[in-house]
Design an enzyme around this catalytic site. Structure first.
Site, PDB file in Angstrom:
ATOM      1  N   ALA A   1       0.796  -1.257   0.075  1.00 34.89           N
ATOM      2  CA  ALA A   1       0.061  -0.018   0.025  1.00 34.89           C
ATOM      3  C   ALA A   1       0.947   1.216   0.006  1.00 34.89           C
ATOM      4  CB  ALA A   1      -0.989   0.127   1.348  1.00 34.89           C
TER       5      ALA A   1
ATOM      6  N   ASN B   1      -5.827   3.880  10.938  1.00 28.92           N
ATOM      7  CA  ASN B   1      -5.391   2.738  11.365  1.00 28.92           C
ATOM      8  C   ASN B   1      -4.959   2.696  13.156  1.00 28.92           C
ATOM      9  OD1 ASN B   1      -3.203   4.672  10.767  1.00 28.92           O
ATOM     10  ND2 ASN B   1      -1.869   3.251  11.469  1.00 28.92           N
TER      11      ASN B   1
ATOM     12  N   GLN C   1      -7.214   0.021   5.922  1.00 28.30           N
ATOM     13  CA  GLN C   1      -8.097  -0.561   6.845  1.00 28.30           C
ATOM     14  C   GLN C   1      -9.502  -0.719   6.537  1.00 28.30           C
ATOM     15  OE1 GLN C   1      -6.669  -1.658   9.887  1.00 28.30           O
ATOM     16  NE2 GLN C   1      -4.490  -0.576   9.250  1.00 28.30           N
TER      17      GLN C   1
ATOM     18  N   SER D   1      -4.169  -2.863   0.629  1.00 29.62           N
ATOM     19  CA  SER D   1      -3.097  -3.702   1.013  1.00 29.62           C
ATOM     20  C   SER D   1      -3.500  -5.300   0.880  1.00 29.62           C
ATOM     21  CB  SER D   1      -2.302  -3.434   2.104  1.00 29.62           C
ATOM     22  OG  SER D   1      -1.376  -4.075   2.690  1.00 29.62           O
TER      23      SER D   1
ATOM     24  N   HIS E   1      -2.096  -7.694   2.968  1.00 26.04           N
ATOM     25  CA  HIS E   1      -2.076  -8.396   4.221  1.00 26.04           C
ATOM     26  C   HIS E   1      -2.942  -7.792   5.443  1.00 26.04           C
ATOM     27  CE1 HIS E   1       0.674  -5.615   6.754  1.00 26.04           C
ATOM     28  NE2 HIS E   1       0.718  -5.044   5.535  1.00 26.04           N
TER      29      HIS E   1
ATOM     30  N   THR F   1       8.856  -7.817 -12.865  1.00 27.94           N
ATOM     31  CA  THR F   1       7.898  -8.913 -13.061  1.00 27.94           C
ATOM     32  C   THR F   1       6.784  -8.916 -11.803  1.00 27.94           C
ATOM     33  OG1 THR F   1       9.601 -10.239 -14.227  1.00 27.94           O
ATOM     34  CG2 THR F   1       7.814 -11.543 -13.400  1.00 27.94           C
TER      35      THR F   1
ATOM     36  N   CYS G   1       4.128   0.791  12.062  1.00 26.86           N
ATOM     37  CA  CYS G   1       5.106   1.319  11.106  1.00 26.86           C
ATOM     38  C   CYS G   1       5.964   2.342  12.032  1.00 26.86           C
ATOM     39  CB  CYS G   1       4.433   2.055   9.976  1.00 26.86           C
ATOM     40  SG  CYS G   1       3.543   1.029   8.962  1.00 26.86           S
TER      41      CYS G   1
END
Length: 367
Positions: free
Chosen positions: A70, A150, A178, A195, A197, A233, A315
């Site tokens: 993200a 978040n 979120q 995102s 995960h 890739t 983070c």
């Protein structure tokens, strides 16, 4: 015994169905999706199927660009301001409570000749719309407002903000990390980041939704893969994982919301002596940010190792900086240091929440 996991804002467990969807593309179907031969075309088809699964949860009239995270999606989105410089639009405005991926990137643009404005919020964490209105002008290029915060779970009035932004002729960026897969996406946003995960999908993949007609400069130069915007890739396995996770979120949305709401209500009842940070009503129930004045959170986390929870954004946890989100709400340094975040998810049980609340309360009382 493994810890009770209540940090679903930081990351979520990989859904079993997602793991199963990824395995063939990791083990047997290893073709490069950018190759013209049969294995390559099969891999490319898997990527496009995943793109459609992600797009199904987003507004119509746009395209999905896969990214490595993200944060990368947000950096790609903010790059759109470079095409507006010639039009005299050199102001970027973002909520002061934005995730660092938006806030710090916007501040970096402020060192590159742009004017960056951090927009204030009220004490409940909701945007100050009067301040936003006063900030907007003919020089505004882009405004950023996240859908679900978040750290405190507050749901911003993104649709209303987008209307104001569009009247000023600017672009609207929404960090929906979120909220994606859980609540409705903002139909009027121009750029939406998400995102994998955070929705029981794999780490290492995110996406940016871009409204049709918006010209985006490349973020990563090279072979021109992924619509010429971020060369490199693509991983069919990661794309398939994100697509499957999105599909499951769509199918389980009501069930997941009812379950998570029940967990949050139980936790709130059991932690009644704590104060909720942020709006009480306009929030995503899976995020409970609370404080208990005078508490030493560092000691609390050490004493309650049976529960995995956080003192704020993953983070920022290693930076040593106090939460800029809680500071923007007007909390004192002592109040910030006495705050914790509990994140409830699909795979948590009521028994886990009850046990966790008991352990946290017990350790807090000892202090």
């Amino acid at each position: 015994m493994s810890a009770i996991y209540l940090d679903n804002q930081a990351t979520t467990p990989l859904a079993p169905e997602v793991f199963d969807a990824m395995v063939p593309w990791l083990r047997d179907k290893f073709g490069n999706p950018h190759s013209a031969h049969v294995p390559g075309r099969q891999a490319a088809a898997a990527v496009e199927a995943a793109r459609e699964q992600v797009a199904a949860l987003l507004p119509s009239g746009g395209r999905v660009i896969f990214t490595g995270s993200a944060t990368e999606a947000i950096n790609l989105a903010l790059g759109a301001v470079r095409n507006l410089v010639g039009q005299g639009r050199e102001q970027i405005a973002v909520l002061d409570t934005e995730h660092a991926a938006v806030r710090d990137t916007a501040l970096w643009y402020g060192s590159q000749g742009f004017e960056t404005r951090l927009l204030p919020v009220h004490s409940d964490g909701l945007a100050d719309l009067e301040e936003l209105e006063a900030c907007l002008g003919q020089n505004t290029a882009l405004v950023g407002a996240m859908l679900v915060n978040n750290e405190i779970g507050v749901i911003q009035p993104v649709e209303r903000i987008a209307e104001m932004v569009h009247r000023a002729g600017a672009l609207m960026l929404c960090d929906a990390v979120q909220g994606f897969g859980r609540i409705d996406m903002p139909e009027q946003a121009d750029l939406i980041a998400l995102s994998g995960h955070k929705i029981y999908g794999p780490k290492g993949i995110g996406a940016l939704w871009v409204r049709n007609g918006i010209d985006m400069p490349p973020l990563i130069h090279g072979g021109g893969q992924e619509q010429g915007l971020r060369s490199g890739t693509l991983s069919p396995a990661l794309c398939a994982g994100l697509g499957t996770a999105a599909k499951i979120c769509a199918e389980r949305r009501d069930t997941d919301m009812a379950h998570i709401t029940a967990l949050a209500e139980k936790a709130h009842d059991l932690l009644g002596d704590w104060t909720v940070n942020g709006a009480r009503d306009q929030r995503y129930p899976g995020n409970l940010n609370i404080r208990r004045d005078g508490l030493d959170v560092g000691r609390l986390m050490s004493d309650v190792r049976e529960v995995a929870f956080s003192a704020g954004s993953a983070c920022a946890s290693g930076s040593g900086r106090p939460s800029h989100v809680l500071a923007a709400l007007g909390l004192s340094s002592a109040q910030i240091k006495s705050s914790i975040r509990l994140g409830f998810g699909r795979y948590n049980s009521m028994e886990e929440v009850e046990q966790a609340a008991h352990l946290i309360n017990q350790a807090a009382e000892k202090q």
